[in-house]
Motif scaffolding. Structure first.
Motif, short mmCIF file in Angstrom:
data_model
loop_
_atom_site.label_atom_id
_atom_site.label_comp_id
_atom_site.label_asym_id
_atom_site.label_seq_id
_atom_site.Cartn_x
_atom_site.Cartn_y
_atom_site.Cartn_z
N GLU A 68 0.86 -1.17 0.00
CA GLU A 68 0.00 0.00 0.00
C GLU A 68 0.90 1.21 0.00
OE1 GLU A 68 -3.46 0.50 0.50
OE2 GLU A 68 -3.72 -1.61 -0.09
N LEU A 69 0.98 1.89 -1.12
CA LEU A 69 1.83 3.07 -1.18
C LEU A 69 1.03 4.19 -1.82
CD1 LEU A 69 4.68 4.37 -0.92
CD2 LEU A 69 5.15 3.51 -3.21
N LEU A 70 1.00 5.34 -1.16
CA LEU A 70 0.22 6.45 -1.69
C LEU A 70 1.11 7.41 -2.47
CD1 LEU A 70 -1.91 7.49 1.44
CD2 LEU A 70 -2.46 5.79 -0.32
N TRP A 71 0.55 7.96 -3.55
CA TRP A 71 1.15 9.13 -4.18
C TRP A 71 0.05 9.93 -4.84
CZ3 TRP A 71 2.15 4.23 -6.40
CH2 TRP A 71 1.60 4.02 -7.66
N VAL B 36 4.36 12.33 -7.79
CA VAL B 36 4.21 11.90 -6.40
C VAL B 36 3.49 12.96 -5.58
CG1 VAL B 36 5.47 11.33 -4.28
CG2 VAL B 36 6.21 10.37 -6.47
N LEU B 37 3.91 14.22 -5.76
CA LEU B 37 3.25 15.34 -5.06
C LEU B 37 2.90 16.40 -6.10
CD1 LEU B 37 5.36 15.73 -1.77
CD2 LEU B 37 3.01 14.94 -1.96
N PRO B 38 1.74 16.27 -6.76
CA PRO B 38 1.39 17.22 -7.82
C PRO B 38 1.04 18.61 -7.26
CG PRO B 38 -0.37 15.60 -7.45
CD PRO B 38 0.75 15.20 -6.56
N ASP B 39 1.32 19.62 -8.03
CA ASP B 39 0.82 20.96 -7.72
C ASP B 39 -0.62 20.97 -8.20
OD1 ASP B 39 3.77 20.97 -8.24
OD2 ASP B 39 3.57 23.03 -7.53
N THR C 251 6.86 20.49 -7.67
CA THR C 251 7.41 21.48 -8.60
C THR C 251 7.54 22.85 -7.94
OG1 THR C 251 6.41 20.26 -10.42
CG2 THR C 251 7.14 22.51 -10.88
N ALA C 252 6.45 23.31 -7.32
CA ALA C 252 6.52 24.62 -6.65
C ALA C 252 7.56 24.60 -5.53
CB ALA C 252 5.15 24.99 -6.09
N ALA C 253 7.70 23.46 -4.89
CA ALA C 253 8.64 23.37 -3.77
C ALA C 253 10.09 23.23 -4.24
CB ALA C 253 8.27 22.20 -2.87
N GLY C 254 10.28 23.02 -5.54
CA GLY C 254 11.65 22.85 -6.04
C GLY C 254 12.30 21.60 -5.48
N ALA C 255 11.50 20.54 -5.37
CA ALA C 255 12.03 19.30 -4.78
C ALA C 255 13.25 18.78 -5.55
CB ALA C 255 10.94 18.23 -4.72
N ILE C 256 13.29 19.07 -6.85
CA ILE C 256 14.42 18.59 -7.66
C ILE C 256 15.71 19.31 -7.25
CG2 ILE C 256 14.06 20.23 -9.56
CD1 ILE C 256 15.09 16.53 -9.92
N THR D 166 11.01 12.39 -2.54
CA THR D 166 10.12 13.51 -2.88
C THR D 166 9.61 14.18 -1.60
OG1 THR D 166 9.46 12.31 -4.86
CG2 THR D 166 8.12 14.19 -4.22
N ILE D 167 9.24 13.37 -0.63
CA ILE D 167 8.76 13.93 0.64
C ILE D 167 9.87 14.75 1.30
CG2 ILE D 167 8.15 13.28 3.01
CD1 ILE D 167 6.36 11.08 1.77
N ALA D 168 11.09 14.24 1.25
CA ALA D 168 12.21 15.00 1.83
C ALA D 168 12.39 16.32 1.09
CB ALA D 168 13.49 14.17 1.77
N GLY D 169 12.24 16.32 -0.23
CA GLY D 169 12.38 17.56 -1.00
C GLY D 169 11.26 18.55 -0.74
N PHE D 170 10.13 18.03 -0.28
CA PHE D 170 8.96 18.87 -0.02
C PHE D 170 8.99 19.44 1.39
CE2 PHE D 170 4.17 19.14 0.57
CZ PHE D 170 3.96 20.13 -0.38
N LEU D 171 9.53 18.68 2.35
CA LEU D 171 9.37 19.04 3.76
C LEU D 171 10.68 19.27 4.52
CD1 LEU D 171 6.44 16.62 4.74
CD2 LEU D 171 6.31 19.09 4.37
N SER D 172 11.83 19.16 3.84
CA SER D 172 13.08 19.44 4.56
C SER D 172 13.28 20.95 4.66
CB SER D 172 14.26 18.79 3.85
OG SER D 172 14.32 19.22 2.51
N ALA D 173 14.20 21.37 5.51
CA ALA D 173 14.43 22.80 5.72
C ALA D 173 14.79 23.45 4.37
CB ALA D 173 15.54 23.01 6.72
N PRO D 174 14.24 24.64 4.10
CA PRO D 174 14.45 25.28 2.80
C PRO D 174 15.93 25.46 2.44
CG PRO D 174 12.75 26.43 4.01
CD PRO D 174 13.32 25.40 4.95
#
Lengths: 561, 145
Positions: A396-399, B16-19, B27-32, B104-112
């Protein structure tokens, strides 16, 4: 180069720093040799990514300085590298990243075998709770423990109250207290080595999100660098040499330890001589040093005439669970609503009812808020708060949109109460350590190898203990509860490799942690413990070190050492 | 990372985390940009190598399913590619997918200051306010801008 001093201490964690404090304050000169670096508090950056990367900040690198584990179970016999048995490699040792739950052990833990009967290789301690009580008190005041005796089992009430009132708790604690009262379950404030108000020239805790596993940036937590070592250095009699690897203890004529041989960061060899030598490198590394010292002389190792060094290795065992609660987003944004501490412990299940497991020893429940680490929580949510991140078919993996909804829900409108159950680990015939014949550390020395057998009791007891915790969370109105772990080895909490006892044929150390046949060599950390107890051992290690130091000082003053 | 790898990874992260209407995404968060920093500094050192190693799976799968590169696919097709990777009985594919979500989560939620979570938009989205910052951390943020 040769350094000469009164006492040489190898290692600067809970045991070594308490010795350094006690000896310097008794007027002795001390040299502390610490394998790891000395971190400044400015290095303790509260950053989830750096913390995640920073396993190197505390334990050593698995390439440089590993342990080897051989699991003696049918499905897993291949030796592999592990950091189990390490809690830290830095000045201050594991106290620099501890959760700082500074519990005393229960009086029964000192004589478990007498009370509950024989089980595996468990032995009674060579002294009693009453012998240690005055030192517990000293340790609590030296480190600065916050908490209260309210609700504490009678037999654990302190002879002197703790120096500070408990830390503030998350508002959910009111529900917890009500549920426990209704069920006649006794609860008490978790004793924490964290300042609830300014104490010992250190500030009060700022209730930041990241605590256990991270360094404390303002010194409110009782890390040894900020407490025992600071006081030792203030005497002018304590020199701490960081980045020094002790390779060997040298024993001279008349069975006296004369010195230690160590290597500095640049690879240069040195010798430190002392009237007293203390090894406080944590249970696996201390035993390893005794064994290494023998290898150089071609014998079995110092103190190892009976083959007992490493023999009674045991780890603590942990079980854990979690309850998720809805939380008003407005409350969540307030200091109270994001208080990281829940701060409640339960000892009502310290012993098991009949028929739960083969041995009647249970554990200590400690409840705390799940730490507000957005990345960790988000990753958990991505696995539907279910799977543990393992990559299995049908996972179960969400995205996409479901993940975004889950993140918002989990982080903005929910919080979680976690509990951990500390359970005893038991020395047993299938668990021991020796030197690895093949693997060497970056200094070219054989590393410690452990053979490990996991007892069925750990899981049987763990399951029952987790269920008791989940019942309470359910009754508090958790929207979901789940088991996080049942009876697993806690690799940080390691004991027993140099058992203390009165009989030299069954133990390595005497009741004051002196190697039986060597008049001035001591092993002072978790190595001496014949049984782990079910409470984390840090406070016990500090208290025991203060007790051993008193013994050494008395003997030295009467020229008996 | 080569430019085309970077584009592919950015596209996968925005999957994974769409705008979207709910708020900013990768994308908005500049995760890349976080990934660039992570490669240099060794962040996410277990999951990031899995992501980089598994990256060709996206194009392989997209070309098998849709006859074009992953980047050339529209959002629905990209999502179908990820679903396919989840459903195949293939450990490497699963490890890649799990690692992609973790990074992706790390790129979205780590310190700027690590490059992602631009202007704290990831934190804002989940209602997180960083609580405690030492002088050293504040200094760092000024230094990195």
């Amino acid at each position: 180069m040769t350094t000469s001093t009164d006492v040489v201490i190898v290692g600067s964690g809970a045991g070594g720093s308490a010795l350094a404090y006690a000896f310097t304050n008794a007027g002795f000169d001390v040299v502390v040799l610490e394998k790891g670096p000395r971190h400044a508090s400015a290095e303790f950056v509260h950053d989830e990514i750096l913390g995640e990367q920073g396993v190197d900040v505390f334990p050593p690198s698995i390439d440089d300085d590993p342990h080897i584990v051989v699991e003696l179970s049918p499905d897993r016999r291949e030796p592999r590298r592990t950091l189990d048995g390490w809690s830290a490699s830095c000045v201050g040792g594991g106290t620099m990243h501890m959760g700082a739950s500074l519990h005393r052990m229960h009086p029964s833990d000192f004589r478990l075998r007498s009370l509950l009967g024989s089980f595996e290789s468990v032995a009674d301690w060579p002294y009693t709770y009453a012998d240690l009580e005055p030192y517990y008190t000293r340790a609590e005041w030296l480190l600065g423990v916050s908490g209260s005796d309210d609700g504490m089992p009678m037999e654990l009430r302190r002879s002197r109250p703790l120096p500070m009132e408990p830390l503030r708790s998350h508002p959910l604690v009111h529900r917890f207290d009500a549920v426990c009262r209704a069920r006649s379950v006794g609860t008490f404030a978790t004793p924490r080595g964290i300042n609830s108000r300014p104490y010992d020239d250190r500030p009060a805790c700022e209730y930041c999100d990241l605590c256990a596993g991270f360094g404390c940036p303002n010194g409110a937590r009782a890390g040894a660098q900020d407490t025992l070592l600071r006081r030792a250095e203030a005497t002018g009699r304590c020199e701490i040499k960081a980045n020094t690897m002790v390779a060997e203890v040298l024993v001279g004529p008349r069975r006296r330890a004369t010195s230690v041989r160590y290597v500095d960061r640049g690879g240069a060899e040195h010798v430190a001589t002392g009237s007293v030598i203390c090894i406080s490198a944590s249970a696996m590394e201390s035993a390893r040093l005794l064994l290494l010292s023998g290898a150089a002389a071609g014998d079995a190792g110092i103190g190892n005439e009976n083959g007992l060094v490493g023999r009674f290795l045991h780890f603590h065992i942990s079980s854990a669970g979690r309850g998720t609660f809805e939380q008003d987003p407005v409350e969540r944004a307030t200091p109270a609503g994001r208080n990281p501490f829940f701060g409640r412990s339960i000892m009502d299940y310290y012993f098991l009812p009949p028929a739960v497991s083969s041995y009647a020893k249970g554990g200590l429940h400690e409840f705390d808020m799940q730490r507000l680490q957005p990345i960790a929580i988000a990753r958990h949510a991505a696995f539907s708060d279910g799977a543990n991140g393992s990559a299995d078919a049908g996972m179960e993996l969400l995205w996409g949109a479901p993940l975004k909804r889950a993140l918002k829900g989990r982080l903005a409108t929910q919080c979680a109460v976690d509990f951990e159950v500390f359970q005893d680990g038991f020395a047993n015939g299938g668990t021991y350590m020796d030197l690895d014949p093949d693997v060497r550390d970056k200094w070219g020395l054989p590393v410690a190898r452990m053979q490990y057998t996991h007892l069925p009791h750990y899981r049987a007891a763990g399951r029952w203990l987790v269920d008791r915790g989940l019942e309470i969370l359910d009754a508090m109105g958790a929207t979901a509860t789940r088991t996080l772990g049942v009876g697993v080895r806690n690799g940080y909490m390691v004991h027993g490799t140099c058992r203390a006892g009165s009989d030299p044929s069954t133990s390595v150390l005497n009741p004051f942690c002196r190697v039986h046949d060597i008049s001035n060599l001591f092993v002072v950390d978790g190595s001496f413990m014949p049984a782990s107890g079910a409470a984390p051992a840090t406070l016990t290690i500090v208290a025991n070190a203060l007790r051993c130091a008193d013994y050494v000082v008395d003997r030295a003053r009467s020229f008996e050492l | 990372m080569y430019d085309d790898e970077r584009r592919t990874l950015a596209a996968a992260m925005s999957c994974v985390l769409p705008d979207d209407a709910m708020g900013p995404g990768a994308t908005a968060a500049g995760a890349i940009d976080f990934v660039d920093a992570a490669i240099v500094h060794g962040y996410c050192r277990r999951s990031l190598p899995e992501v980089l190693r598994g990256l060709p799976l996206l194009d392989d799968c997209a070309s098998a399913m849709f006859g074009r590169t992953f980047v050339a696919c529209d959002a629905d097709a990209r999502d179908a590619v990820l679903q396919r990777l989840r459903d195949v009985p293939h450990r490497t594919a699963h490890r890649f997918l799990v690692s992609l979500v973790r990074v992706t989560i790390a790129g979205f939620l780590s310190a700027p200051r690590h490059g992602g979570n631009r202007n704290g938009c990831g934190w804002n989205y989940v209602g997180y306010v960083p609580h405690h910052r030492t002088a050293a951390e504040q200094h760092d943020e000024v230094a990195v801008g």
